[in-house]
Design a protein around this motif. Structure first.
Motif, PDB file in Angstrom:
ATOM      1  N   VAL A   1       1.308  -5.346   3.736  1.00  0.00           N
ATOM      2  CA  VAL A   1       1.133  -4.672   5.024  1.00  0.00           C
ATOM      3  C   VAL A   1       2.473  -4.113   5.505  1.00  0.00           C
ATOM      4  CG1 VAL A   1       0.594  -5.046   7.469  1.00  0.00           C
ATOM      5  CG2 VAL A   1      -0.935  -5.941   5.694  1.00  0.00           C
ATOM      6  N   LYS A   2       3.538  -4.865   5.290  1.00  0.00           N
ATOM      7  CA  LYS A   2       4.887  -4.424   5.685  1.00  0.00           C
ATOM      8  C   LYS A   2       5.218  -3.064   5.074  1.00  0.00           C
ATOM      9  CE  LYS A   2       9.741  -5.670   5.084  1.00  0.00           C
ATOM     10  NZ  LYS A   2      10.661  -6.642   4.509  1.00  0.00           N
ATOM     11  N   TYR A   3       4.796  -2.842   3.842  1.00  0.00           N
ATOM     12  CA  TYR A   3       5.057  -1.577   3.158  1.00  0.00           C
ATOM     13  C   TYR A   3       3.925  -0.563   3.351  1.00  0.00           C
ATOM     14  CZ  TYR A   3       9.047  -3.801   1.006  1.00  0.00           C
ATOM     15  OH  TYR A   3      10.234  -4.429   0.801  1.00  0.00           O
ATOM     16  N   GLU A   4       3.015  -0.876   4.284  1.00  0.00           N
ATOM     17  CA  GLU A   4       1.896   0.005   4.644  1.00  0.00           C
ATOM     18  C   GLU A   4       1.034   0.362   3.431  1.00  0.00           C
ATOM     19  OE1 GLU A   4       3.483   3.340   6.798  1.00  0.00           O
ATOM     20  OE2 GLU A   4       4.374   2.062   8.335  1.00  0.00           O
ATOM     21  N   LEU A   5       0.800  -0.633   2.580  1.00  0.00           N
ATOM     22  CA  LEU A   5      -0.020  -0.428   1.396  1.00  0.00           C
ATOM     23  C   LEU A   5      -1.343  -1.160   1.565  1.00  0.00           C
ATOM     24  CD1 LEU A   5       2.850  -0.836  -1.154  1.00  0.00           C
ATOM     25  CD2 LEU A   5       1.669   1.276  -0.580  1.00  0.00           C
ATOM     26  N   VAL A   6      -2.398  -0.391   1.474  1.00  0.00           N
ATOM     27  CA  VAL A   6      -3.741  -0.930   1.691  1.00  0.00           C
ATOM     28  C   VAL A   6      -4.146  -1.763   0.476  1.00  0.00           C
ATOM     29  CG1 VAL A   6      -6.157  -0.323   2.089  1.00  0.00           C
ATOM     30  CG2 VAL A   6      -4.339   1.063   3.101  1.00  0.00           C
ATOM     31  N   HIS A   7      -4.730  -2.903   0.742  1.00  0.00           N
ATOM     32  CA  HIS A   7      -5.213  -3.787  -0.310  1.00  0.00           C
ATOM     33  C   HIS A   7      -6.358  -4.617   0.245  1.00  0.00           C
ATOM     34  CE1 HIS A   7      -2.637  -6.269   2.135  1.00  0.00           C
ATOM     35  NE2 HIS A   7      -3.250  -7.324   1.630  1.00  0.00           N
ATOM     36  N   ARG A   8      -7.027  -5.309  -0.660  1.00  0.00           N
ATOM     37  CA  ARG A   8      -8.103  -6.200  -0.244  1.00  0.00           C
ATOM     38  C   ARG A   8      -8.039  -7.451  -1.097  1.00  0.00           C
ATOM     39  NH1 ARG A   8     -14.093  -4.460  -1.411  1.00  0.00           N
ATOM     40  NH2 ARG A   8     -14.409  -6.397  -2.482  1.00  0.00           N
ATOM     41  N   SER A   9      -8.068  -8.592  -0.467  1.00  0.00           N
ATOM     42  CA  SER A   9      -8.070  -9.843  -1.210  1.00  0.00           C
ATOM     43  C   SER A   9      -9.477 -10.091  -1.745  1.00  0.00           C
ATOM     44  CB  SER A   9      -7.638 -11.011  -0.323  1.00  0.00           C
ATOM     45  OG  SER A   9      -7.711 -12.214  -1.069  1.00  0.00           O
ATOM     46  N   LEU A  10      -9.553 -10.409  -3.037  1.00  0.00           N
ATOM     47  CA  LEU A  10     -10.832 -10.726  -3.667  1.00  0.00           C
ATOM     48  C   LEU A  10     -10.979 -12.229  -3.877  1.00  0.00           C
ATOM     49  CD1 LEU A  10     -10.991  -7.835  -6.307  1.00  0.00           C
ATOM     50  CD2 LEU A  10     -12.052  -7.930  -4.044  1.00  0.00           C
TER      51      LEU A  10
ATOM     52  N   ILE B   1      -6.405  -3.007  -5.358  1.00  0.00           N
ATOM     53  CA  ILE B   1      -5.464  -1.969  -4.953  1.00  0.00           C
ATOM     54  C   ILE B   1      -6.097  -0.607  -5.213  1.00  0.00           C
ATOM     55  CG2 ILE B   1      -3.154  -1.005  -5.382  1.00  0.00           C
ATOM     56  CD1 ILE B   1      -3.104  -3.890  -4.299  1.00  0.00           C
ATOM     57  N   LYS B   2      -5.876   0.344  -4.323  1.00  0.00           N
ATOM     58  CA  LYS B   2      -6.351   1.712  -4.550  1.00  0.00           C
ATOM     59  C   LYS B   2      -5.516   2.354  -5.650  1.00  0.00           C
ATOM     60  CE  LYS B   2      -7.995   2.759   0.093  1.00  0.00           C
ATOM     61  NZ  LYS B   2      -7.871   3.697   1.208  1.00  0.00           N
ATOM     62  N   VAL B   3      -6.170   3.154  -6.487  1.00  0.00           N
ATOM     63  CA  VAL B   3      -5.480   3.777  -7.618  1.00  0.00           C
ATOM     64  C   VAL B   3      -4.295   4.626  -7.155  1.00  0.00           C
ATOM     65  CG1 VAL B   3      -6.968   5.818  -7.789  1.00  0.00           C
ATOM     66  CG2 VAL B   3      -5.822   4.926  -9.836  1.00  0.00           C
ATOM     67  N   GLU B   4      -4.420   5.293  -6.017  1.00  0.00           N
ATOM     68  CA  GLU B   4      -3.332   6.150  -5.543  1.00  0.00           C
ATOM     69  C   GLU B   4      -2.123   5.353  -5.036  1.00  0.00           C
ATOM     70  OE1 GLU B   4      -6.527   6.101  -2.247  1.00  0.00           O
ATOM     71  OE2 GLU B   4      -6.502   6.336  -4.433  1.00  0.00           O
ATOM     72  N   ASP B   5      -2.310   4.062  -4.782  1.00  0.00           N
ATOM     73  CA  ASP B   5      -1.203   3.200  -4.336  1.00  0.00           C
ATOM     74  C   ASP B   5      -0.605   2.381  -5.473  1.00  0.00           C
ATOM     75  OD1 ASP B   5      -1.522   4.050  -1.711  1.00  0.00           O
ATOM     76  OD2 ASP B   5      -2.857   2.391  -1.187  1.00  0.00           O
ATOM     77  N   TRP B   6      -1.222   2.400  -6.659  1.00  0.00           N
ATOM     78  CA  TRP B   6      -0.811   1.508  -7.735  1.00  0.00           C
ATOM     79  C   TRP B   6       0.645   1.721  -8.164  1.00  0.00           C
ATOM     80  CZ3 TRP B   6      -0.363  -2.855  -9.397  1.00  0.00           C
ATOM     81  CH2 TRP B   6      -0.173  -3.222 -10.730  1.00  0.00           C
ATOM     82  N   ASP B   7       1.099   2.964  -8.273  1.00  0.00           N
ATOM     83  CA  ASP B   7       2.499   3.240  -8.629  1.00  0.00           C
ATOM     84  C   ASP B   7       3.455   2.508  -7.696  1.00  0.00           C
ATOM     85  OD1 ASP B   7       2.817   4.753 -10.912  1.00  0.00           O
ATOM     86  OD2 ASP B   7       2.722   6.671  -9.869  1.00  0.00           O
ATOM     87  N   SER B   8       3.272   2.722  -6.404  1.00  0.00           N
ATOM     88  CA  SER B   8       4.169   2.122  -5.405  1.00  0.00           C
ATOM     89  C   SER B   8       4.087   0.609  -5.420  1.00  0.00           C
ATOM     90  CB  SER B   8       3.811   2.624  -4.003  1.00  0.00           C
ATOM     91  OG  SER B   8       3.893   4.016  -3.948  1.00  0.00           O
TER      92      SER B   8
ATOM     93  N   CYS C   1      -3.057 -11.571  -9.506  1.00  0.00           N
ATOM     94  CA  CYS C   1      -3.939 -10.723 -10.302  1.00  0.00           C
ATOM     95  C   CYS C   1      -4.244  -9.470  -9.489  1.00  0.00           C
ATOM     96  CB  CYS C   1      -5.226 -11.475 -10.630  1.00  0.00           C
ATOM     97  SG  CYS C   1      -6.429 -10.493 -11.527  1.00  0.00           S
ATOM     98  N   ILE C   2      -4.064  -8.313 -10.096  1.00  0.00           N
ATOM     99  CA  ILE C   2      -4.306  -7.032  -9.432  1.00  0.00           C
ATOM    100  C   ILE C   2      -5.463  -6.327 -10.136  1.00  0.00           C
ATOM    101  CG2 ILE C   2      -3.322  -4.790  -8.818  1.00  0.00           C
ATOM    102  CD1 ILE C   2      -1.857  -7.089  -7.481  1.00  0.00           C
ATOM    103  N   LYS C   3      -6.405  -5.804  -9.347  1.00  0.00           N
ATOM    104  CA  LYS C   3      -7.508  -5.018  -9.911  1.00  0.00           C
ATOM    105  C   LYS C   3      -7.468  -3.615  -9.316  1.00  0.00           C
ATOM    106  CE  LYS C   3     -10.716  -8.700 -11.048  1.00  0.00           C
ATOM    107  NZ  LYS C   3     -12.120  -9.138 -11.004  1.00  0.00           N
ATOM    108  N   VAL C   4      -7.595  -2.629 -10.208  1.00  0.00           N
ATOM    109  CA  VAL C   4      -7.641  -1.226  -9.807  1.00  0.00           C
ATOM    110  C   VAL C   4      -8.934  -0.655 -10.385  1.00  0.00           C
ATOM    111  CG1 VAL C   4      -6.489   1.007  -9.947  1.00  0.00           C
ATOM    112  CG2 VAL C   4      -5.119  -1.093  -9.906  1.00  0.00           C
TER     113      VAL C   4
END
Length: 163
Positions: free
Chosen positions: A15-24, A36-43, A90-93
């Motif tokens: 949240v500090k880096y303003e990156l949208v995510h959802r805990s699964l 994680i949204k695909v468009e945010d994955w790089d960052s 664990c990260i899912k895109v």
């Protein structure tokens, strides 16, 4: 209690880096899974690396449902000298099956090389900016993505005759 602390810590940090995510939620070992949204994955990948998640333990991909999304899964570990129980996440895109594209993390974690190639070969996800994205298990002449749930197996003899 430890998982709650880690969950809040990772969520607050994103949240500090303003990156949208959802805990699964958490797996059986207490490792949190984040979507994680695909468009945010790089960052987010760069931020996780800078934060200390310096090891990509595994990357895999799966077909969520016939005609549905494809999911790319990354298991990241924070390895430090003298740490007996390293932090993991664990990260899912998820991407649509039509023209599925995800930024490659090869340039961050070199261990992604063969893993992203296998994911491309079996399910057809194109990992953008991967230096050698080509088939690794199937012959170059193979048509389609054999681990997709809607894959129709070609006639074996037709493939042999095509050489």
């Amino acid at each position: 209690m430890e998982n709650d602390h880690l969950q809040n810590y990772l969520s607050d940090w994103l949240v500090k880096y303003e990156l949208v995510h959802r805990s699964l939620g958490f797996d059986s070992r207490g490792i949190e899974t984040l979507q994680i949204k695909v468009e945010d994955w790089d960052s987010i990948a760069v931020i996780f690396y800078v934060y200390g998640y310096n090891y990509l333990r595994s990357q895999c991909v799966y077909d969520v449902a016939p005609g549905g999304f494809l999911g790319s899964v990354y298991h990241l570990t924070k390895i430090q000298y003298g740490t007996y129980n390293p932090e993991e996440v664990c990260i899912k895109v998820f991407v649509p099956r039509k023209n599925p594209r995800i930024p490659s993390v090869f340039w961050i974690w070199r261990s992604a090389d063969f893993q992203e190639r296998e994911s491309y070969d079996m399910l057809g996800i194109s990992y953008e900016n991967h230096p050698r994205l080509k088939r690794i298990l199937m012959p170059e002449s193979w048509i389609g993505w054999p681990l997709r749930k809607d894959y129709i197996t070609p006639n074996f003899y037709e493939i042999q005759d095509a050489r």
